[in-house]
Motif scaffolding. Sequence first.
Motif, short mmCIF file in Angstrom:
data_model
loop_
_atom_site.label_atom_id
_atom_site.label_comp_id
_atom_site.label_asym_id
_atom_site.label_seq_id
_atom_site.Cartn_x
_atom_site.Cartn_y
_atom_site.Cartn_z
N VAL A 109 -10.91 55.92 7.79
CA VAL A 109 -9.50 55.53 7.81
C VAL A 109 -8.71 56.63 8.50
N SER A 110 -7.69 56.24 9.25
CA SER A 110 -6.84 57.22 9.91
C SER A 110 -5.77 57.72 8.96
N ASP A 111 -5.11 58.80 9.37
CA ASP A 111 -3.91 59.24 8.65
C ASP A 111 -2.76 58.29 9.01
N GLU B 195 -4.63 47.78 11.03
CA GLU B 195 -5.51 47.41 12.14
C GLU B 195 -6.91 47.90 11.84
N ILE B 196 -7.90 47.28 12.50
CA ILE B 196 -9.30 47.62 12.27
C ILE B 196 -10.00 47.79 13.61
N VAL B 197 -10.90 48.77 13.66
CA VAL B 197 -11.74 49.00 14.84
C VAL B 197 -13.19 48.89 14.39
N VAL B 198 -13.94 48.02 15.04
CA VAL B 198 -15.36 47.84 14.74
C VAL B 198 -16.15 48.37 15.93
N ILE C 204 -5.22 52.88 10.40
CA ILE C 204 -6.23 52.09 11.07
C ILE C 204 -7.57 52.40 10.43
N MET C 205 -8.39 51.37 10.24
CA MET C 205 -9.72 51.54 9.65
C MET C 205 -10.77 51.41 10.74
N GLY C 206 -11.76 52.28 10.72
CA GLY C 206 -12.88 52.23 11.65
C GLY C 206 -14.14 51.87 10.90
N LEU D 206 -5.82 40.51 10.16
CA LEU D 206 -5.30 41.71 10.81
C LEU D 206 -5.92 41.82 12.19
N PRO D 207 -5.29 42.55 13.11
CA PRO D 207 -5.92 42.77 14.42
C PRO D 207 -7.22 43.55 14.26
N VAL D 208 -8.28 43.06 14.90
CA VAL D 208 -9.58 43.73 14.88
C VAL D 208 -9.97 44.00 16.33
#
Length: 138
Positions: A17-19, A54-57, A3-5, A87-89
């Motif tokens: 970025v997550s592991d 997935e992405i978190v903003v 997952i990217m933040g 992708l899911p954001v």
Amino acid sequence: MKIMGLDYGDKTIGVAVSDEFGWTAQGLEVIRRTSKAADLARLQNIIQEHGVEEIVVGLPKNMNNTIGPRGELSMEFAEALQTKVKLPVHLWDERLTTVSAERTLLEADVSRKKRRQVIDKIAAAFILQGFLDSNKRR
């Protein structure tokens, strides 16, 4: 699943970025914003390079839980990003993450110049870690 933040700002975008397991967030880079197209293209490259799913903003809310102009810009960016990368954001309350990142860097005795260079990716890591921790509890 990685997952990217993102810590979306006027001049920069902090990226974390997550592991693979979604346990920890690591600050990755700070993108100096130039244009919407260039910013989205760079993020798309990072997504491909790291296998992000997935992405978190970060959503900057006011302390009374309302959304102001800065939050509206983040929401518009999240929507444009989702349209571009398919992708899911997710939007995540980022209140005080930059303050927490600043405090962490001060406690680590990081110089003012170095803090300016990394604070956005540290804030992105705080945003992402909050999201990851919240998902573990569910």
